[in-house]
Enzyme design. Structure first.
Site, mmCIF file in Angstrom:
data_model
loop_
_atom_site.group_PDB
_atom_site.id
_atom_site.type_symbol
_atom_site.label_atom_id
_atom_site.label_comp_id
_atom_site.label_asym_id
_atom_site.label_seq_id
_atom_site.Cartn_x
_atom_site.Cartn_y
_atom_site.Cartn_z
ATOM 1 N N THR A 127 0.817 -1.212 0.000
ATOM 2 C CA THR A 127 0.000 0.000 0.000
ATOM 3 C C THR A 127 0.856 1.271 0.000
ATOM 4 O O THR A 127 2.020 1.240 0.418
ATOM 5 C CB THR A 127 -0.908 -0.018 1.263
ATOM 6 O OG1 THR A 127 -1.413 1.275 1.499
ATOM 7 C CG2 THR A 127 -0.127 -0.432 2.505
ATOM 8 N N ASP A 128 0.239 2.377 -0.396
ATOM 9 C CA ASP A 128 0.928 3.678 -0.314
ATOM 10 C C ASP A 128 1.018 4.167 1.130
ATOM 11 O O ASP A 128 1.757 5.108 1.434
ATOM 12 C CB ASP A 128 0.214 4.731 -1.183
ATOM 13 C CG ASP A 128 -1.235 4.996 -0.797
ATOM 14 O OD1 ASP A 128 -1.774 4.281 0.086
ATOM 15 O OD2 ASP A 128 -1.854 5.910 -1.372
ATOM 16 N N GLU A 129 0.264 3.514 2.039
ATOM 17 C CA GLU A 129 0.254 3.972 3.437
ATOM 18 C C GLU A 129 1.606 3.782 4.115
ATOM 19 O O GLU A 129 1.875 4.378 5.149
ATOM 20 C CB GLU A 129 -0.856 3.270 4.223
ATOM 21 C CG GLU A 129 -2.216 3.524 3.603
ATOM 22 C CD GLU A 129 -3.389 3.355 4.544
ATOM 23 O OE1 GLU A 129 -3.204 3.417 5.759
ATOM 24 O OE2 GLU A 129 -4.507 3.163 4.013
ATOM 25 N N TYR A 151 -1.627 -0.838 10.970
ATOM 26 C CA TYR A 151 -1.832 -1.474 9.648
ATOM 27 C C TYR A 151 -0.674 -1.146 8.722
ATOM 28 O O TYR A 151 -0.029 -2.037 8.151
ATOM 29 C CB TYR A 151 -3.158 -1.003 9.030
ATOM 30 C CG TYR A 151 -3.238 -1.257 7.525
ATOM 31 C CD1 TYR A 151 -3.306 -2.558 7.016
ATOM 32 C CD2 TYR A 151 -3.235 -0.192 6.606
ATOM 33 C CE1 TYR A 151 -3.365 -2.793 5.635
ATOM 34 C CE2 TYR A 151 -3.292 -0.427 5.230
ATOM 35 C CZ TYR A 151 -3.352 -1.721 4.754
ATOM 36 O OH TYR A 151 -3.404 -1.956 3.394
ATOM 37 N N LYS A 155 2.307 -3.591 7.083
ATOM 38 C CA LYS A 155 2.547 -3.735 5.636
ATOM 39 C C LYS A 155 4.000 -3.350 5.320
ATOM 40 O O LYS A 155 4.649 -4.004 4.511
ATOM 41 C CB LYS A 155 1.575 -2.870 4.827
ATOM 42 C CG LYS A 155 0.112 -3.267 4.916
ATOM 43 C CD LYS A 155 -0.181 -4.649 4.383
ATOM 44 C CE LYS A 155 0.011 -4.794 2.900
ATOM 45 N NZ LYS A 155 -0.415 -6.133 2.409
HETATM 46 N N1 LIG Z 1 -8.165 -1.742 -0.503
HETATM 47 C C1 LIG Z 1 -7.242 -0.862 -0.821
HETATM 48 O O1 LIG Z 1 -7.538 0.308 -1.084
HETATM 49 C C2 LIG Z 1 -5.793 -1.277 -0.893
HETATM 50 C C3 LIG Z 1 -4.851 -0.388 -1.414
HETATM 51 C C4 LIG Z 1 -3.518 -0.785 -1.536
HETATM 52 C C5 LIG Z 1 -3.141 -2.049 -1.121
HETATM 53 N N2 LIG Z 1 -4.060 -2.908 -0.596
HETATM 54 C C6 LIG Z 1 -3.597 -4.255 -0.193
HETATM 55 O O2 LIG Z 1 -4.251 -5.185 -1.044
HETATM 56 C C7 LIG Z 1 -4.494 -6.405 -0.336
HETATM 57 C C8 LIG Z 1 -5.961 -6.771 -0.436
HETATM 58 O O3 LIG Z 1 -6.742 -5.714 0.128
HETATM 59 P P1 LIG Z 1 -8.349 -5.770 0.118
HETATM 60 O O4 LIG Z 1 -8.823 -4.389 0.223
HETATM 61 O O5 LIG Z 1 -8.804 -6.647 -0.993
HETATM 62 O O6 LIG Z 1 -8.603 -6.513 1.503
HETATM 63 P P2 LIG Z 1 -9.890 -7.287 2.052
HETATM 64 O O7 LIG Z 1 -9.911 -7.040 3.511
HETATM 65 O O8 LIG Z 1 -11.091 -6.971 1.241
HETATM 66 O O9 LIG Z 1 -9.526 -8.829 1.785
HETATM 67 C C9 LIG Z 1 -8.505 -9.493 2.467
HETATM 68 C C10 LIG Z 1 -8.696 -10.994 2.273
HETATM 69 O O10 LIG Z 1 -7.585 -11.653 2.896
HETATM 70 C C11 LIG Z 1 -8.061 -12.764 3.665
HETATM 71 N N3 LIG Z 1 -7.131 -13.003 4.766
HETATM 72 C C12 LIG Z 1 -6.874 -12.173 5.817
HETATM 73 N N4 LIG Z 1 -5.972 -12.756 6.634
HETATM 74 C C13 LIG Z 1 -5.643 -13.959 6.074
HETATM 75 C C14 LIG Z 1 -4.751 -14.999 6.440
HETATM 76 N N5 LIG Z 1 -4.037 -14.954 7.570
HETATM 77 N N6 LIG Z 1 -4.658 -16.090 5.639
HETATM 78 C C15 LIG Z 1 -5.386 -16.168 4.492
HETATM 79 N N7 LIG Z 1 -6.272 -15.210 4.108
HETATM 80 C C16 LIG Z 1 -6.394 -14.120 4.892
HETATM 81 C C17 LIG Z 1 -9.440 -12.328 4.142
HETATM 82 O O11 LIG Z 1 -10.236 -13.448 4.485
HETATM 83 C C18 LIG Z 1 -9.969 -11.551 2.932
HETATM 84 O O12 LIG Z 1 -10.656 -12.401 2.036
HETATM 85 C C19 LIG Z 1 -4.004 -6.154 1.093
HETATM 86 O O13 LIG Z 1 -2.724 -6.681 1.218
HETATM 87 C C20 LIG Z 1 -3.966 -4.642 1.229
HETATM 88 O O14 LIG Z 1 -2.974 -4.240 2.135
HETATM 89 C C21 LIG Z 1 -5.378 -2.545 -0.475
#
Ligand SMILES: NC(=O)c1ccc[n+]([C@@H]2O[C@H](COP(=O)([O-])OP(=O)(O)OC[C@H]3O[C@@H](n4cnc5c(N)ncnc54)[C@H](O)[C@@H]3O)[C@@H](O)[C@H]2O)c1
Length: 343
Positions: A127-129, A151, A155
């Protein structure tokens, strides 16, 4: 047919990524622990696709090595994570477990797997965070990490761990840092689906502080296309920022959604913004410089915000069962009036 493992594929970005990979004729294995943020509604369209398989597993499980060995994926996209900043403030332990220990376990399993099977790579989604507040300009890949929330810190740690395994053990891994995503299938605890839910239910829109916190918003399908490009053309050991260059603050997001709601539903909305106590450590602004991926991998986002946010609103409007797919208990507890007052 190439096989790809997506961890966290029942979540928001993971399920959108799987949709893209299936369209591009990959065989996809979705490995997810099924936490509160997962949702089988997100994968219902491809549940019966013969090129799709679901395996319930924690990324902390040693079983992961056997999954890698059995399926011989040409790529593992790691999206499994705890992702909600507010929850990381209340219970950081879950974030340490999934986002740091889980990534450590993926790396150990991947290291053993890579000894046996060389035609593979790991793409770690971050993430950009991790850069913390970027008050002026835009952070490129050389900007220092200064995470503000548990969080973001978890990351950041995982990014460092992945990079250290590239340098120390020669593992073929790449790290991507993306800005805020919006689009279909996002958990309703997150800003945009929560605001849409409230607009549809005629409830006030809870906004932290003065509503001036600015984020760079990218349509989730553009992010997924960038990830595919990183898989095809990305260089091992590199970091790639993925962003849209489109920054908006929370008030602007509310205004955009209220305008769409007016046009789409032709209902006279009486919904108002309600300012609530700010989140501790709340960063003012994130903004990425994504020139590297644009120049080196020839990727750029295709969806402008006005179009993407309209498609997003329409998706939630047309998928009223999405909100219902969360348990009644959850909806009452987390999306009910009480929760909104608190947030
Ligand atoms: N949503 C955003 O805006 C954003 C932006 C940049 C990066 N990200 C990164 O992208 C990734 C996905 O984000 P998202 O928004 O789809 O998240 P989300 O919370 O919608 O989904 C996360 C998924 O991971 C699964 N999970 C969590 N812990 C787990 C574990 N220990 N073992 C197996 N599965 C597990 C959960 O069951 C869920 O299905 C993350 O790594 C997040 O940091 C998200």
């Amino acid at each position: 047919m190439k096989k790809i493992i997506v961890t966290g594929g029942l979540g928001f970005i993971g399920s959108n990524l799987i949709e893209l990979l299936l369209k591009k004729n990959f065989y996809v294995i979705n490995v997810d622990k099924i936490t509160y943020s997962s949702n089988f509604y997100n994968t219902r369209e491809f549940k019966k696709n013969k090129n799709y398989q679901f395996i319930k597993s924690d990324i902390n499980s040693k079983k992961l090595f056997n999954i890698f060995l059995k399926h011989k994926p040409s790529c593992i996209f790691n999206l499994a994570a705890e992702t909600h900043v507010d929850r990381s403030i209340d219970s950081p332990g879950d974030f340490i477990s999934s986002n740091i220990n889980g990534v450590y376990n993926i790396l150990e399993c991947f290291k053993k797997y890579y000894i046996k099977y060389k035609k593979t790579k790991l793409i770690h989604i971050s993430t950009d965070e991790v850069y913390g507040d970027v008050l002026k300009g835009r952070s490129d890949e050389n900007y220092s990490y200064k995470p503000s929330s548990p969080y973001a810190a978890s990351k950041a740690s995982s990014d460092h761990l992945v990079y250290s395994y590239v340098r120390t053990y020669g593992l073929p891994a790449i790290i991507t840092n993306c800005s805020n995503n919006y689009g279909p299938k996002q958990h309703p605890e997150k800003l945009i689906p929560k605001l849409i839910f409230n607009i549809l239910k005629n409830k006030s829109l809870p906004i932290y502080g003065k509503g001036k916190n600015s984020r760079e918003w990218i349509y989730v399908k553009d992010h997924c296309e960038a990830l595919l490009q990183v898989y095809k053309k990305g260089k091992i050991g590199e970091f790639y920022n993925i962003g849209s260059n489109k920054n908006l603050n929370n008030i602007q997001i509310c205004e955009a959604l209220l305008k769409i709601s007016k046009n789409l539903t032709s209902a006279k909305s009486k919904v108002k913004i309600k300012y609530v106590k700010d989140r501790p450590g709340h960063d003012i602004r994130y903004a990425l410089n994504s020139n590297k991926i644009k120049k080196e991998l020839k990727w750029k986002p295709k969806t402008n915000f006005a179009y993407g946010i309209k498609m997003t609103f329409e998706w939630y409007l047309n998928n009223s069962n999405y909100y219902k797919s969360f348990s009644k208990k959850y909806i009452n507890k987390r999306l009910g009036a009480k929760w909104l007052e608190k947030e």
